[in-house]
Design a protein around this motif. Structure first.
Motif, PDB file in Angstrom:
ATOM      1  N   GLU A  99      30.197  34.156  23.544  1.00 15.10           N
ATOM      2  CA  GLU A  99      29.581  35.226  22.755  1.00 15.10           C
ATOM      3  C   GLU A  99      28.785  36.133  23.682  1.00 15.10           C
ATOM      4  N   GLY A 100      28.736  37.418  23.343  1.00 12.55           N
ATOM      5  CA  GLY A 100      27.912  38.356  24.091  1.00 12.55           C
ATOM      6  C   GLY A 100      28.550  38.796  25.392  1.00 12.55           C
ATOM      7  N   CYS A 101      27.746  38.854  26.439  1.00 11.35           N
ATOM      8  CA  CYS A 101      28.209  39.446  27.697  1.00 11.35           C
ATOM      9  C   CYS A 101      27.642  38.698  28.889  1.00 11.35           C
ATOM     10  N   ALA A 102      28.206  38.998  30.042  1.00 13.65           N
ATOM     11  CA  ALA A 102      27.618  38.636  31.334  1.00 13.65           C
ATOM     12  C   ALA A 102      27.093  39.920  31.961  1.00 13.65           C
ATOM     13  N   PHE A 103      26.159  39.778  32.895  1.00  9.79           N
ATOM     14  CA  PHE A 103      25.536  40.936  33.535  1.00  9.79           C
ATOM     15  C   PHE A 103      25.841  40.968  35.031  1.00  9.79           C
ATOM     16  N   LEU A 104      26.113  42.172  35.523  1.00  4.65           N
ATOM     17  CA  LEU A 104      26.210  42.445  36.954  1.00  4.65           C
ATOM     18  C   LEU A 104      25.223  43.570  37.235  1.00  4.65           C
ATOM     19  N   VAL A 105      24.176  43.257  37.985  1.00  3.89           N
ATOM     20  CA  VAL A 105      23.061  44.179  38.172  1.00  3.89           C
ATOM     21  C   VAL A 105      23.003  44.625  39.625  1.00  3.89           C
ATOM     22  N   HIS A 106      22.959  45.934  39.835  1.00  2.51           N
ATOM     23  CA  HIS A 106      22.808  46.519  41.164  1.00  2.51           C
ATOM     24  C   HIS A 106      21.413  47.142  41.247  1.00  2.51           C
ATOM     25  N   ILE A 142      36.183  37.734  35.811  1.00  2.00           N
ATOM     26  CA  ILE A 142      35.576  37.613  37.139  1.00  2.00           C
ATOM     27  C   ILE A 142      36.373  38.388  38.189  1.00  2.00           C
ATOM     28  N   CYS A 143      37.678  38.544  37.974  1.00  2.00           N
ATOM     29  CA  CYS A 143      38.470  39.326  38.935  1.00  2.00           C
ATOM     30  C   CYS A 143      38.182  40.820  38.824  1.00  2.00           C
ATOM     31  N   SER A 144      37.468  41.221  37.774  1.00  2.00           N
ATOM     32  CA  SER A 144      37.065  42.627  37.657  1.00  2.00           C
ATOM     33  C   SER A 144      35.862  42.942  38.545  1.00  2.00           C
ATOM     34  N   ILE A 145      35.228  41.920  39.112  1.00  2.00           N
ATOM     35  CA  ILE A 145      34.102  42.130  40.031  1.00  2.00           C
ATOM     36  C   ILE A 145      34.673  42.496  41.393  1.00  2.00           C
ATOM     37  N   LYS A 146      34.486  43.708  41.803  1.00  2.00           N
ATOM     38  CA  LYS A 146      35.160  44.222  43.004  1.00  2.00           C
ATOM     39  C   LYS A 146      34.266  44.293  44.231  1.00  2.00           C
ATOM     40  N   GLU A 147      32.996  43.910  44.106  1.00  2.00           N
ATOM     41  CA  GLU A 147      32.092  44.000  45.242  1.00  2.00           C
ATOM     42  C   GLU A 147      31.472  42.629  45.521  1.00  2.00           C
TER      43      GLU A 147
END
Length: 222
Positions: A99-106, A142-147
């Motif tokens: 449920e919900g989301c994961a976060f990728l924070v820059h 997770i493969c959408s994380i490109k950095e």
């Protein structure tokens, strides 16, 4: 960077100029009052969301909440597969397999990932179609994380028994990461001992932070 494992999936990340609090459930909060505080909630499950976050005493606090929570508080409510610019934070969201989301924070030239409940939830006895969905969706996200990621808070849940490393191993294979903070422990700190004895598929040589107790702080160089 100072990283505090609070309890379960809750963690506090203190940077040079920012405080980031993720999925607070319980634990002691020691907050630098001179740095702005950003509070993230990935979804509304009780073990990731404690309404007491709205009673935190801090002079400069911003809430970034999954839109699975009711829109009753003064906050930024975020949807999946979106990118938001909030002050000097760039925040991208991924689809959770629960449920919900994961976060990728820059922020401050660093990248921090918090999974929430985004994980490869493979359970023995569940319909095969459900387990296939979990695998495919998790890998897609997770493969959408490109950095490269400096700190990744990744689910390691011993309740999955022999399958508890599926999500972590896949993350390590696909996302170059410096440090891993295992989360979703429910206080089962014996998991860390097992984890450190495992042969992980870790081509980028991420360092696993050895979580052994509540309110444990790590100083890491990124």
């Amino acid at each position: 960077m100072k990283v505090t494992h609070l309890y379960h999936s809750g963690c506090l990340v203190e940077l040079e100029e920012h405080l980031l609090l993720f999925d607070y459930y319980q634990g002691e909060l020691h907050l630098n009052q001179e740095k702005p505080l950003y509070v993230f909630v990935s979804h509304r499950h009780y073990d990731h969301y404690n309404p007491n976050i709205f009673k935190i005493h801090h002079p400069q606090i911003t809430y970034i909440l999954s839109n699975t929570l009711r829109h009753k508080y003064d906050a930024y409510y975020v949807d999946i597969h979106q990118t938001y610019q909030i002050d000097d934070l760039s925040i991208s969201t991924l689809l959770s397999t629960d449920e919900g989301c994961a976060f990728l924070v820059h922020v401050e030239n660093q990248t921090i990932y918090h999974a929430g409940d985004l994980h490869w939830w493979h359970w023995e006895g569940e319909p095969e179609q459900d387990n296939i969905y979990q695998k495919q969706t998790y890998l897609q996200e997770i493969c959408s994380i490109k950095e490269p990621v400096d700190l990744a808070c990744v689910v390691v849940d011993i309740r999955q028994e022999k399958d508890y490393l599926l999500g972590l191993n896949a993350f390590l294979r696909h996302v170059p990461t410096k440090y891993i903070l295992p989360i979703h422990y429910f206080g089962h700190y014996e998991t860390t001992k097992l984890l450190l004895q495992e042969h992980l598929d870790n081509p980028y040589h991420a360092q696993i932070l050895p979580v052994t107790h509540q309110n444990q702080t790590f100083e890491i160089l990124v």
